[in-house]
Design a protein around this motif. Structure first.
Motif, PDB file in Angstrom:
ATOM      1  N   LEU A 162      -6.696  -8.349  -0.015  1.00 25.82           N
ATOM      2  CA  LEU A 162      -6.201  -7.062   0.479  1.00 25.82           C
ATOM      3  C   LEU A 162      -6.289  -5.979  -0.595  1.00 25.82           C
ATOM      4  O   LEU A 162      -6.556  -4.813  -0.289  1.00 25.82           O
ATOM      5  N   THR A 209      -8.502  -2.658  -0.106  1.00 28.93           N
ATOM      6  CA  THR A 209      -7.847  -1.352  -0.243  1.00 28.93           C
ATOM      7  C   THR A 209      -8.540  -0.494  -1.286  1.00 28.93           C
ATOM      8  O   THR A 209      -8.837   0.687  -1.050  1.00 28.93           O
ATOM      9  N   THR A 260      -2.921 -14.174   3.005  1.00 33.52           N
ATOM     10  CA  THR A 260      -2.551 -12.754   3.037  1.00 33.52           C
ATOM     11  C   THR A 260      -3.178 -12.023   4.219  1.00 33.52           C
ATOM     12  O   THR A 260      -2.646 -11.011   4.671  1.00 33.52           O
ATOM     13  N   ASP A 305      -1.766   1.667   3.664  1.00 30.92           N
ATOM     14  CA  ASP A 305      -0.556   0.836   3.746  1.00 30.92           C
ATOM     15  C   ASP A 305       0.087   0.922   5.128  1.00 30.92           C
ATOM     16  O   ASP A 305       0.551  -0.083   5.675  1.00 30.92           O
ATOM     17  N   LEU A 346      -3.369  -1.720   6.861  1.00 30.43           N
ATOM     18  CA  LEU A 346      -2.879  -3.060   6.541  1.00 30.43           C
ATOM     19  C   LEU A 346      -2.188  -3.766   7.711  1.00 30.43           C
ATOM     20  O   LEU A 346      -2.366  -4.980   7.879  1.00 30.43           O
ATOM     21  N   PRO A 347      -1.393  -3.067   8.536  1.00 29.86           N
ATOM     22  CA  PRO A 347      -0.770  -3.780   9.659  1.00 29.86           C
ATOM     23  C   PRO A 347      -1.773  -4.438  10.601  1.00 29.86           C
ATOM     24  O   PRO A 347      -1.433  -5.396  11.297  1.00 29.86           O
ATOM     25  N   ALA A 364      -3.333  -7.536   7.745  1.00 31.03           N
ATOM     26  CA  ALA A 364      -2.526  -8.326   6.813  1.00 31.03           C
ATOM     27  C   ALA A 364      -1.518  -9.209   7.540  1.00 31.03           C
ATOM     28  O   ALA A 364      -0.960  -8.828   8.573  1.00 31.03           O
ATOM     29  N   GLN A 382       1.321 -10.037   6.231  1.00 31.54           N
ATOM     30  CA  GLN A 382       2.562  -9.319   5.956  1.00 31.54           C
ATOM     31  C   GLN A 382       2.191  -7.960   5.377  1.00 31.54           C
ATOM     32  O   GLN A 382       1.229  -7.847   4.623  1.00 31.54           O
ATOM     33  N   PHE A 383       2.954  -6.960   5.720  1.00 32.64           N
ATOM     34  CA  PHE A 383       2.616  -5.619   5.260  1.00 32.64           C
ATOM     35  C   PHE A 383       3.890  -4.842   4.965  1.00 32.64           C
ATOM     36  O   PHE A 383       4.964  -5.163   5.484  1.00 32.64           O
TER      37      PHE A 383
END
Length: 222
Positions: free
Chosen positions: A96, A100, A157, A197, A201-202, A205, A207-208
């Protein structure tokens, strides 16, 4: 007075000649120099051939149209920026973090690259983004890259069940939005990271972080 620089003769150099890949790179190098120094519109295939020291026909054998040459240049420049990520992140960086930072580089650095800027300033602003979006080789490379990440991550992740092909296409689509300047303030790395973010990411990922303000330009803290 100093001696005049010796201009390279056209055609293959003596001593066996250049390999096809070397010749292709020579044309790309010449084109990049000219696009930056003379501008995109003023740089024709004939001018590129003269700069490289070869005939116009030699250039056309490798790049039948100028658009194909420009696509190859944009792809090479993009790969150069992406490979630069490896020099900035620790070897054990999480997938991640790599994804990013790749998107941050697209937004804040690729857009400012002299070659990309020269082409963007003298064409429709969508030209560079569309060349990347439609480049089959770039799609293939991104999918290979994402496949390696998904396999290495093994659901730690990244979202379980996430396919490398889907992740790659989503990454390219997000890159296009950043390149086109659709996302307000994306030239600022901090804004881009906040945007990723909260919105990127949601989607990918396991978890975010919780949502937080993204577009804060002009706001004053209370």
């Amino acid at each position: 007075m100093g001696e005049e620089p010796v201009r390279r003769r056209r055609g293959r150099p003596s001593g066996g000649g250049a390999a096809a890949e070397e010749l292709r790179e020579a044309f790309l190098d010449a084109a990049e120099r000219l696009f930056v120094s003379r501008g995109y519109r003023a740089t024709t295939i004939e001018v590129i051939a003269r700069e490289a020291g070869y005939s116009r026909g030699s250039v056309y054998r490798h790049f039948p149209t100028r658009d194909l040459l420009v696509e190859a240049l944009i792809q090479r420049t993009t790969r150069r920026h992406m490979l630069g990520i490896l020099d900035r992140l620790p070897k054990d960086a999480k997938p991640l973090d790599v994804i990013t930072e790749s998107l941050v580089i697209v937004a804040s650095e690729l857009n400012r690259d002299p070659l990309v800027r020269s082409i963007s300033d003298q064409t429709d602003e969508r030209t560079v983004a569309m060349m990347l979006a439609n480049n089959a080789e770039l799609h293939r490379l991104v999918e290979i890259w994402m496949s390696a990440m998904v396999e290495a991550d093994a659901g730690k992740t990244l979202r379980p069940g996430l396919r490398a092909k889907d992740l790659g296409l989503f990454l390219i689509a997000t890159s296009m939005s950043l390149l086109l300047g659709v996302i307000p303030g994306s030239e600022d790395p901090a804004t881009t990271r906040r945007y990723l973010d909260v919105f990127f990411l949601p989607a990918v990922a396991a978890q975010f972080p919780p949502a937080s303000p993204v577009f804060t330009a002009g706001e004053t803290s209370e």
